[in-house]
Design a protein around this motif. Structure first.
Motif, PDB file in Angstrom:
ATOM      1  N   ILE A   5      -1.310  21.220   9.094  1.00  0.00           N
ATOM      2  CA  ILE A   5      -1.661  20.120   8.191  1.00  0.00           C
ATOM      3  C   ILE A   5      -0.728  20.107   6.987  1.00  0.00           C
ATOM      4  O   ILE A   5      -0.233  19.052   6.585  1.00  0.00           O
ATOM      5  N   VAL A   6      -0.459  21.281   6.427  1.00  0.00           N
ATOM      6  CA  VAL A   6       0.449  21.376   5.283  1.00  0.00           C
ATOM      7  C   VAL A   6       1.854  20.938   5.677  1.00  0.00           C
ATOM      8  O   VAL A   6       2.501  20.182   4.950  1.00  0.00           O
ATOM      9  N   LEU A   7       2.328  21.372   6.839  1.00  0.00           N
ATOM     10  CA  LEU A   7       3.665  20.970   7.294  1.00  0.00           C
ATOM     11  C   LEU A   7       3.770  19.456   7.483  1.00  0.00           C
ATOM     12  O   LEU A   7       4.773  18.845   7.108  1.00  0.00           O
ATOM     13  N   ILE A   8       2.738  18.856   8.052  1.00  0.00           N
ATOM     14  CA  ILE A   8       2.758  17.403   8.232  1.00  0.00           C
ATOM     15  C   ILE A   8       2.729  16.706   6.876  1.00  0.00           C
ATOM     16  O   ILE A   8       3.441  15.726   6.654  1.00  0.00           O
ATOM     17  N   TYR A  59      -7.506  23.310   0.806  1.00  0.00           N
ATOM     18  CA  TYR A  59      -8.865  23.340   0.284  1.00  0.00           C
ATOM     19  C   TYR A  59      -9.741  24.210   1.189  1.00  0.00           C
ATOM     20  O   TYR A  59      -9.865  23.953   2.380  1.00  0.00           O
ATOM     21  N   ALA A  60     -10.336  25.242   0.626  1.00  0.00           N
ATOM     22  CA  ALA A  60     -11.119  26.194   1.415  1.00  0.00           C
ATOM     23  C   ALA A  60     -12.520  25.683   1.744  1.00  0.00           C
ATOM     24  O   ALA A  60     -13.145  26.173   2.673  1.00  0.00           O
ATOM     25  N   GLY A  61     -13.007  24.706   1.021  1.00  0.00           N
ATOM     26  CA  GLY A  61     -14.377  24.260   1.195  1.00  0.00           C
ATOM     27  C   GLY A  61     -14.568  23.174   2.219  1.00  0.00           C
ATOM     28  O   GLY A  61     -15.464  22.337   2.079  1.00  0.00           O
ATOM     29  N   ALA A  66     -13.860  19.226  10.316  1.00  0.00           N
ATOM     30  CA  ALA A  66     -13.580  18.134   9.384  1.00  0.00           C
ATOM     31  C   ALA A  66     -12.089  18.042   9.103  1.00  0.00           C
ATOM     32  O   ALA A  66     -11.530  16.939   9.041  1.00  0.00           O
ATOM     33  N   GLN A  67     -11.429  19.177   8.950  1.00  0.00           N
ATOM     34  CA  GLN A  67      -9.973  19.173   8.741  1.00  0.00           C
ATOM     35  C   GLN A  67      -9.267  18.462   9.885  1.00  0.00           C
ATOM     36  O   GLN A  67      -8.353  17.664   9.666  1.00  0.00           O
ATOM     37  N   LYS A  68      -9.698  18.769  11.082  1.00  0.00           N
ATOM     38  CA  LYS A  68      -9.075  18.183  12.268  1.00  0.00           C
ATOM     39  C   LYS A  68      -9.232  16.663  12.268  1.00  0.00           C
ATOM     40  O   LYS A  68      -8.249  15.929  12.422  1.00  0.00           O
ATOM     41  N   TYR A  69     -10.455  16.177  12.087  1.00  0.00           N
ATOM     42  CA  TYR A  69     -10.693  14.735  12.120  1.00  0.00           C
ATOM     43  C   TYR A  69     -10.018  14.018  10.955  1.00  0.00           C
ATOM     44  O   TYR A  69      -9.441  12.949  11.121  1.00  0.00           O
ATOM     45  N   ILE A  70     -10.100  14.615   9.777  1.00  0.00           N
ATOM     46  CA  ILE A  70      -9.481  13.999   8.603  1.00  0.00           C
ATOM     47  C   ILE A  70      -7.968  13.926   8.770  1.00  0.00           C
ATOM     48  O   ILE A  70      -7.353  12.888   8.532  1.00  0.00           O
ATOM     49  N   LEU A 111      -8.407   3.653   9.029  1.00  0.00           N
ATOM     50  CA  LEU A 111      -8.335   5.087   9.342  1.00  0.00           C
ATOM     51  C   LEU A 111      -8.140   5.922   8.076  1.00  0.00           C
ATOM     52  O   LEU A 111      -8.718   7.007   7.944  1.00  0.00           O
ATOM     53  N   LEU A 112      -7.340   5.424   7.144  1.00  0.00           N
ATOM     54  CA  LEU A 112      -7.136   6.143   5.883  1.00  0.00           C
ATOM     55  C   LEU A 112      -8.428   6.183   5.072  1.00  0.00           C
ATOM     56  O   LEU A 112      -8.818   7.238   4.551  1.00  0.00           O
ATOM     57  N   ILE A 113      -9.102   5.059   4.983  1.00  0.00           N
ATOM     58  CA  ILE A 113     -10.382   5.006   4.270  1.00  0.00           C
ATOM     59  C   ILE A 113     -11.389   5.932   4.947  1.00  0.00           C
ATOM     60  O   ILE A 113     -12.112   6.682   4.284  1.00  0.00           O
ATOM     61  N   GLY A 114     -11.434   5.888   6.269  1.00  0.00           N
ATOM     62  CA  GLY A 114     -12.345   6.754   7.016  1.00  0.00           C
ATOM     63  C   GLY A 114     -12.090   8.224   6.771  1.00  0.00           C
ATOM     64  O   GLY A 114     -13.029   9.034   6.692  1.00  0.00           O
ATOM     65  N   SER A 115     -10.831   8.600   6.627  1.00  0.00           N
ATOM     66  CA  SER A 115     -10.491   9.999   6.356  1.00  0.00           C
ATOM     67  C   SER A 115     -11.016  10.439   5.000  1.00  0.00           C
ATOM     68  O   SER A 115     -11.565  11.540   4.859  1.00  0.00           O
ATOM     69  N   TRP A 116     -10.859   9.591   4.008  1.00  0.00           N
ATOM     70  CA  TRP A 116     -11.402   9.902   2.676  1.00  0.00           C
ATOM     71  C   TRP A 116     -12.929   9.992   2.738  1.00  0.00           C
ATOM     72  O   TRP A 116     -13.536  10.864   2.107  1.00  0.00           O
ATOM     73  N   PHE A 117     -13.538   9.087   3.495  1.00  0.00           N
ATOM     74  CA  PHE A 117     -14.991   9.095   3.613  1.00  0.00           C
ATOM     75  C   PHE A 117     -15.477  10.376   4.289  1.00  0.00           C
ATOM     76  O   PHE A 117     -16.492  10.952   3.885  1.00  0.00           O
ATOM     77  N   LEU A 118     -14.755  10.840   5.310  1.00  0.00           N
ATOM     78  CA  LEU A 118     -15.121  12.098   5.968  1.00  0.00           C
ATOM     79  C   LEU A 118     -15.046  13.273   5.003  1.00  0.00           C
ATOM     80  O   LEU A 118     -15.907  14.158   5.028  1.00  0.00           O
TER      81      LEU A 118
END
Length: 128
Positions: A5-8, A59-61, A66-70, A111-118
């Motif tokens: 995720i960080v690399l992307i 973010y550790a929390g 959730a990381q995967k879907y976001i 999709l961007l809005i959905g990611s923030w919502f997740l």
């Protein structure tokens, strides 16, 4: 997963700076003001979401699911939202009519809005 995720996020940030420089220098003389503004919107949202991915990756929390879907939502969202804007703005320069991509832009935005919502939902789930 976090490192990917960080690399992307780093890649999206890097390419948004490259696209920004390209737009400010090489495209300034060939795009109309409106096309250049659209191109800059794509760059801005790509950078916002590059930073968002860096946050998600560090973010550790946040749960791994959730990381995967976001992150997938952000990646697909940036490709569809910013990518379609880039191609629409560059249609005349490239010589290809990309007007069929017009409906793709809001799908990317969704999709961007959905990611923030997740992330929002995950935050409250973790607090309980």
């Amino acid at each position: 997963m976090k490192d990917k995720i960080v690399l992307i996020g780093l890649f999206l940030g890097l390419t948004s700076i490259i696209f920004g420089a390209f737009g400010a220098h090489a495209l300034k003389s060939v795009l109309t003001e409106s096309q250049l503004q659209s191109f800059e919107v794509g760059i801005r949202y790509q950078m916002y979401h590059a930073l968002f991915l860096l946050f998600i990756g560090k973010y550790a929390g946040i749960s791994e699911a959730a990381q995967k879907y976001i992150s997938w939502g952000v990646i697909l969202g940036v490709v569809l939202f910013s990518g379609s804007i880039y191609l629409l703005a560059l249609s005349q320069v490239i010589g290809i009519d990309f007007s069929f991509l017009g409906p793709v832009t809001p799908i990317g935005g969704f999709l961007l809005i959905g990611s923030w919502f997740l992330l929002f939902l995950n935050f409250f789930k973790q607090k309980r």
